[in-house]
Write an enzyme that holds these catalytic residues in place. Structure first.
Site, PDB file in Angstrom:
ATOM      1  N   LYS A  25      13.139  -0.619   4.214  1.00 44.83           N
ATOM      2  CA  LYS A  25      12.135  -0.971   5.226  1.00 44.83           C
ATOM      3  C   LYS A  25      12.764  -1.905   6.248  1.00 44.83           C
ATOM      4  O   LYS A  25      13.530  -2.823   5.890  1.00 44.83           O
ATOM      5  CB  LYS A  25      10.958  -1.651   4.528  1.00 44.83           C
ATOM      6  CG  LYS A  25       9.755  -1.942   5.425  1.00 44.83           C
ATOM      7  CD  LYS A  25       8.604  -2.503   4.586  1.00 44.83           C
ATOM      8  CE  LYS A  25       7.372  -2.765   5.451  1.00 44.83           C
ATOM      9  NZ  LYS A  25       6.282  -3.366   4.669  1.00 44.83           N
ATOM     10  N   SER A  64       1.888  -1.263   5.302  1.00 45.38           N
ATOM     11  CA  SER A  64       2.837  -1.265   6.375  1.00 45.38           C
ATOM     12  C   SER A  64       4.140  -0.531   6.053  1.00 45.38           C
ATOM     13  O   SER A  64       4.924  -0.256   6.958  1.00 45.38           O
ATOM     14  CB  SER A  64       3.143  -2.691   6.816  1.00 45.38           C
ATOM     15  OG  SER A  64       3.681  -3.421   5.751  1.00 45.38           O
ATOM     16  N   SER A  82       0.822  -3.244   1.054  1.00 48.20           N
ATOM     17  CA  SER A  82       1.706  -2.441   1.893  1.00 48.20           C
ATOM     18  C   SER A  82       2.682  -1.527   1.183  1.00 48.20           C
ATOM     19  O   SER A  82       3.360  -0.750   1.850  1.00 48.20           O
ATOM     20  CB  SER A  82       2.492  -3.363   2.828  1.00 48.20           C
ATOM     21  OG  SER A  82       1.585  -3.976   3.719  1.00 48.20           O
TER      22      SER A  82
END
EC number: 6.3.5.7
Lengths: 541, 149
Positions: A121, A196, A220
């Site tokens: 990420k 997210s 997330s």
């Protein structure tokens, strides 16, 4: 004692093969292999192990495996757009290097993650790749170091194939908040992958990489895992070092992992966990070899979860939850009962207060953490005549809409005169939530719930309504407030998209009980009949 | 059995009866409170009478404190959304939290973790300096700092 839960409705799923109305438990027929405590790899059980086997036997080289994943990545990226940055040349180089070492050293060259392609990420720092946090304010920024979790994966032999898309600085539940691109759900390109960590989830779902790292502050990792039909793990706060994770809310953030199987997720968890002197909130608790505790099906008794006490959180199955989601969870609960566990409903009264408390705490901590993006130390700078104007203009220009909103809300909640009304009260609610979970986890070994009130929704549906988007986090934020570990395992489908939309079962445990969650998740996954969680676009070679 | 568990959890007592709810058109159904509902959070609820009058957010002041320049049209766009979210936060005013200790953190990482007070050199100082947008060795360049009158 309330009666065991019944699956009231048939799951509606395009992917489901014809079966009798009542789900029957049958063990998947075992692979011919020597009886062992460790898992014999079946087709879906572990990609990491099958890569390892191929490399050991010489059947495939690391370069070939990397080429295969990269080719699938290129084929699916125009639609899915999981990656902000793909490090193709570096990945190929590392694969070739690994092949050379295997040729000269043999087995000894293979670390636990040798040849495994990983997506990271983009809010985790990677020294040789840009790290933007999904924000224009860090466009082009290249960190001076690897995040500890990334460094540990690399030391284990993993190949970082690229940086995945996210909502800016982790703020959002759809990945639409990225400053760069919108990631699509591999199951339906008109829908969000969740957020997210949407890019990390979609990359694993679309089989663009084997496993990935994400972060979970309010759900997330878990919500995108549910939306994309992959396994997602949120570890206990302190289990994995946060060094190198761009901070959003320091008392809530954790680094989490995605895999296409529980076994793979367990494998990377062991690699990234542990105390780190660079993160004073990291725990010194021993790190077990989580994957070694996952037994193969042929050594399971007929009721492998014998006596396990499972509590379904009442507040997560009532008003406001999609009928299809509620049925999937109830069917999963039935399945768990058939495996020998005892399932009951449990109420967590402070549950609904957790949501505003979470947003107060997260926004407040974010307003402090994001003050470092000032245009002076790194990132994008807008020139101005005086310092305050430079700050104001650089931040206005570089930070996105949602991020600005949360910084402003956090600034408000922390300002003189409001601290007691908001931040302190939110911390008090946090105490209530912790006690509530603690009480429930004394009566039950594991608590279960959905990871989200619905399956993946359409792109653009929630973008103008902040409260509607926040409301979807109700299933996940309380777990962050209490710092508990949680595992999401795909458990069924609802109607939607070309092949149905996946739903994940969230399992919550007491601090540092990841091993138990993974054990139960693995047994659940391996005995789940008639579902395939590979999205149609990835199944062609 | 559930009753016994419920009584083990501190009871939430509302300081004042919940205010009447205004239904906003187009608001999704489950933001309305129901028994055992997911969320008692209604965006348009006014804070309970006993909570004291909390000033609504003064956006220009906040933007200045946060060092984010807001254009007038951004301010216009943000103000109602922020006001709405802050009102939603207000539901915490209605809950009796007397005698509940605030929790700074999750409390899962036990004990303090202090390292030896021994300085170490970070090997990649150059990479840090390379990231600085306005650098004139050995100075980080910034424009003048004006004193506010």
């Amino acid at each position: 004692m309330p009666p065991p839960l019944q699956a009231h409705r048939l799951l509606i799923s395009h992917r489901r093969l014809p079966t009798p109305a009542r789900r029957r438990f049958t063990a998947v027929s075992s692979v011919q292999s020597p009886p062992a405590k460790t898992l014999a790899p079946g087709p879906a059980a572990s990609s990491i192990l099958s890569i390892r086997e191929s490399l050991l036997s010489g059947e495939r080289t690391a370069a070939e495996i990397t080429a295969e994943y990269l080719s699938r990545l290129h084929r699916t990226e125009p639609s899915v757009r999981s990656f902000i940055h793909v490090a193709e040349a570096a990945a190929q180089r590392e694969a070739e290097e690994l092949d050379r070492r295997i040729a000269s050293e043999g087995k000894d060259a293979l670390g636990p993650l040798a040849g495994v392609l990983v997506g990271v990420k983009d809010n985790l720092c990677t020294a040789n790749m840009p790290s933007t946090g999904g924000s224009r304010i860090l466009e082009g920024y290249q960190p001076a170091y690897d995040a500890t979790a990334v460094r540990l994966l690399r030391e284990a032999g993993a190949i970082v194939v690229g940086k995945t898309n996210l909502d800016e600085f982790g703020m959002g539940s759809t990945t639409e908040g990225s400053a760069f691109q919108v990631t699509k759900n591999p199951w339906d390109d008109s829908r969000v992958p969740g957020g997210s960590s949407g890019g990390s989830a979609s990359a694993v779902s679309a089989r663009q990489c084997v496993v990935s790292l994400g972060s979970d502050t309010g759900g997330s990792v878990r919500q995108p895992a549910s939306f994309c039909g992959v396994v997602g793990l949120k570890p206990t706060y302190g289990r994995v070092s946060r060094f190198g994770l761009m901070a959003y809310a320091s008392s809530l953030d954790v680094v989490g992992c995605f895999g296409s199987s529980v076994f793979d997720t367990a494998t990377i968890l062991s690699v990234v966990s542990g105390h780190d002197k660079m993160d004073s909130t990291s725990s010194s608790q021993d790190v077990p070899d989580y994957a070694s505790e996952l037994v193969s099906l042929d050594s399971l008794e007929s009721k492998p979860l014998n006596g396990l006490r499972i509590g379904i959180i009442q507040e997560t199955l009532g008003e406001g939850v999609d009928i299809g989601v509620a049925s999937s969870i109830k069917a999963a609960a039935s399945h768990l009962e058939q495996l020998g566990s005892v399932v009951e409903e449990v109420s967590l009264p402070s549950f609904s207060l957790g949501l505003p408390a979470y947003y107060i705490l997260a926004s407040s901590e974010a307003s402090s953490n994001l003050s470092r993006y000032d245009g002076i130390r790194y990132g994008r700078q807008i020139s101005a005549d005086d310092l305050n104007e430079l700050y104001g203009e650089s931040r206005a220009n570089g930070l996105g809409h949602e991020v600005k909103m949360r910084i402003l809300m956090g600034t408000y909640a922390l300002s003189a005169g409001y601290y007691d009304a908001y931040y302190k009260r939110a911390q008090q609610v946090r105490t209530l939530v912790k006690e509530s979970f603690k009480g429930a986890l004394e009566r039950f070994d594991i608590l279960v719930s959905p990871a989200a009130p619905s399956a993946a929704y359409k792109i653009g549906e929630k973008i103008n309504d902040p409260l509607a988007m926040y409301a979807g986090d109700i299933m996940t934020v309380n777990v962050n407030l209490a710092g508990l570990p949680a595992l999401v395992v795909p458990c069924g489908f609802v109607e939607g998209g070309p092949a149905g939309l996946p739903i994940g079962l969230q399992m919550i445990g007491s601090p540092f009980s990841e091993g138990n969650l993974l054990r139960v998740g693995h047994i659940f996954e391996q005995t789940l009949q008639n579902f395939s969680f590979v999205p149609p676009l990835s199944s062609e070679r | 059995m559930l009753a016994a568990a419920a009584s083990a959890v501190p009871r939430l007592r509302l300081a004042a009866p919940p205010p009447p709810l205004r239904q906003a058109p187009g608001r999704i159904k489950w933001l309305l409170p129901r028994r055992r509902s997911l969320s008692s959070s209604v965006p348009n609820v006014t804070p309970a009478a006993g909570a004291g009058a909390l000033e609504p957010p003064d956006l220009p002041r906040l933007a200045n404190a946060a060092r984010i320049s807001l254009s007038p049209q951004e301010a216009e766009e943000f103000a109602p959304k922020i006001r709405q979210v802050v009102e939603w936060f207000g539901q915490l005013q209605a809950v009796d939290l007397e005698s509940i200790e605030p929790s700074l953190r999750a409390g899962t990482a036990a004990g303090s973790s202090l390292r030896e007070d021994k300085p170490e050199t970070f090997a990649k100082r150059d990479a840090i300096v390379d990231a600085i947008p306005s650098y004139d060795d050995p100075y980080i360049k910034v424009p003048r700092v004006l004193n506010k009158e």
